[in-house]
Design a protein around this motif. Structure first.
Motif, short mmCIF file in Angstrom:
data_model
loop_
_atom_site.label_atom_id
_atom_site.label_comp_id
_atom_site.label_asym_id
_atom_site.label_seq_id
_atom_site.Cartn_x
_atom_site.Cartn_y
_atom_site.Cartn_z
N ALA A 144 66.36 17.13 11.85
CA ALA A 144 67.53 17.42 11.03
C ALA A 144 68.83 17.12 11.79
CB ALA A 144 67.50 18.89 10.59
N THR A 145 68.84 17.42 13.08
CA THR A 145 70.02 17.12 13.90
C THR A 145 70.28 15.63 13.96
OG1 THR A 145 69.67 19.11 15.24
CG2 THR A 145 71.02 17.36 16.21
N ALA A 146 69.22 14.84 14.12
CA ALA A 146 69.36 13.38 14.15
C ALA A 146 69.85 12.87 12.79
CB ALA A 146 68.04 12.73 14.52
N LEU A 147 69.33 13.43 11.72
CA LEU A 147 69.76 13.02 10.39
C LEU A 147 71.25 13.26 10.18
CD1 LEU A 147 66.80 14.46 8.27
CD2 LEU A 147 67.18 12.05 8.85
N ARG A 148 71.73 14.41 10.63
CA ARG A 148 73.14 14.75 10.45
C ARG A 148 74.04 13.93 11.39
NH1 ARG A 148 74.78 20.78 9.98
NH2 ARG A 148 76.41 19.79 8.72
N ALA A 149 73.49 13.51 12.53
CA ALA A 149 74.27 12.63 13.40
C ALA A 149 74.43 11.26 12.76
CB ALA A 149 73.58 12.51 14.76
N CYS A 150 73.39 10.82 12.07
CA CYS A 150 73.44 9.53 11.39
C CYS A 150 74.29 9.60 10.13
CB CYS A 150 72.01 9.09 11.04
SG CYS A 150 71.87 7.48 10.25
N ALA A 151 74.25 10.73 9.45
CA ALA A 151 75.00 10.93 8.20
C ALA A 151 75.83 12.20 8.34
CB ALA A 151 74.05 11.01 7.02
N PRO A 152 77.02 12.12 8.94
CA PRO A 152 77.81 13.30 9.30
C PRO A 152 78.16 14.23 8.14
CG PRO A 152 78.63 11.36 10.44
CD PRO A 152 77.64 10.88 9.43
N ARG A 153 78.21 13.71 6.91
CA ARG A 153 78.57 14.56 5.78
C ARG A 153 77.36 15.22 5.12
NH1 ARG A 153 80.90 11.89 1.60
NH2 ARG A 153 80.22 9.83 2.27
N ARG A 196 61.93 3.94 5.25
CA ARG A 196 63.25 3.33 5.28
C ARG A 196 63.97 3.52 3.94
NH1 ARG A 196 60.71 -1.89 7.02
NH2 ARG A 196 60.24 -1.65 9.23
N LEU A 197 63.27 3.22 2.86
CA LEU A 197 63.87 3.36 1.53
C LEU A 197 64.29 4.80 1.27
CD1 LEU A 197 61.44 1.09 -0.53
CD2 LEU A 197 63.86 0.63 -0.07
N TYR A 198 63.44 5.73 1.69
CA TYR A 198 63.74 7.14 1.46
C TYR A 198 64.99 7.57 2.22
CZ TYR A 198 63.31 12.21 1.72
OH TYR A 198 63.57 13.55 1.68
N LEU A 199 65.03 7.26 3.52
CA LEU A 199 66.18 7.70 4.30
C LEU A 199 67.46 6.95 3.91
CD1 LEU A 199 65.12 8.49 7.98
CD2 LEU A 199 65.48 10.00 6.05
N SER A 200 67.35 5.69 3.58
CA SER A 200 68.53 4.94 3.15
C SER A 200 69.12 5.55 1.88
CB SER A 200 68.18 3.47 2.90
OG SER A 200 67.89 2.82 4.12
N SER A 201 68.26 5.90 0.93
CA SER A 201 68.75 6.46 -0.32
C SER A 201 69.30 7.87 -0.14
CB SER A 201 67.63 6.47 -1.38
OG SER A 201 66.60 7.38 -1.01
N ARG A 202 68.70 8.64 0.77
CA ARG A 202 69.14 10.02 0.95
C ARG A 202 70.34 10.14 1.88
NH1 ARG A 202 69.49 12.97 -1.53
NH2 ARG A 202 68.63 14.97 -0.82
N LEU A 203 70.39 9.31 2.92
CA LEU A 203 71.48 9.43 3.89
C LEU A 203 72.70 8.61 3.49
CD1 LEU A 203 69.66 9.31 7.36
CD2 LEU A 203 70.10 11.26 5.86
N GLY A 204 72.50 7.53 2.75
CA GLY A 204 73.60 6.64 2.40
C GLY A 204 74.83 7.34 1.84
N PRO A 205 74.65 8.23 0.85
CA PRO A 205 75.82 8.89 0.26
C PRO A 205 76.56 9.82 1.22
CG PRO A 205 73.93 9.02 -1.21
CD PRO A 205 73.42 8.54 0.12
#
Length: 215
Positions: A144-153, A196-205
């Motif tokens: 989760a920490t890595a996800l938030r670092a990649c997608a700060p919002r 890849r598709l999952y994280l791109s769609s979820r983190l992109g916004p």
């Protein structure tokens, strides 16, 4: 001799000399191999000593019982995974969602040879519930920490939910790559694409405004 008595409740011996540390490493490697192959309950102290090419007395000198070996292996595995999670977390702010997806999906599969007894130890019918829960909790926290670092919002609750999905995908990848789950030759690549598709769609916004991946 696998039973625990009051005299066997001592902590594992921590050798100071290099030769002793090497012997302990060999014993633990043998134990990890056997537990991965046969399961924790079926593995005996005598088999561990034989696999390491050591006398049984040498094994008991360092470890009072099989439980002490299991605890030591779990601690080692946790340290290895923690180091890798922290490393990918440090890089996550500079990764695209696709790059982060690839780094995470293959992490456990890549480390499997070093932590191969972990699934058997985690599933063993022994009193390690707290340690197992801590390992899972730490993995979810680091992802989760890595996800938030990649997608700060990205908010924490959403990050936690996504982390749980990613962790399960990572476990499936381990089973595919190392033959513990039904699979097909191209299935690991398909799982990578799906991740890849999952994280791109979820983190992109939730990516920082004005940032363009690949710059």
């Amino acid at each position: 001799m696998d039973s625990s008595t009051s005299s066997e409740k001592r902590a594992p011996l921590q050798p100071r000399r290099a030769v002793g540390r090497q012997r302990v490493a060999e014993l633990l490697a043998a134990a990890s191999d056997l537990i991965a192959e046969r399961g924790y309950d079926a593995t005996t102290m005598a088999e561990i000593a034989a696999r390491a090419g050591a006398k049984i007395g040498s094994l008991y000198r360092f470890f009072p019982n099989k439980e002490a070996i299991a605890e030591t292996l779990l601690q080692q595995h946790m340290a290895i995974l923690q180091e890798e999670y922290e490393a990918i977390g440090c890089r996550a702010s500079g990764l695209s969602p696709d790059e982060l997806a690839d780094g995470l999906i293959d992490l456990m599969a890549r480390l499997y040879p070093r932590v191969q007894s972990l699934p058997a130890l985690m599933g063993a019918h022994t009193d390690r519930t707290e340690l197992r829960a801590r390992l899972r909790g730490q993995a979810l926290l680091e992802i989760a920490t890595a996800l938030r670092a990649c997608a700060p919002r990205l908010d924490q609750k959403t990050a936690d939910d996504i982390a749980a999905v990613v962790l399960n995908n990572m476990k499936v990848m381990v089973g595919m790559v190392h033959g513990d789950a039904p699979t097909a030759p191209g299935a690991p690549d398909e799982l990578r694409r799906m991740n890849r598709l999952y994280l791109s769609s979820r983190l992109g916004p939730f990516r920082s405004l004005g940032r363009i991946d690949g710059e």
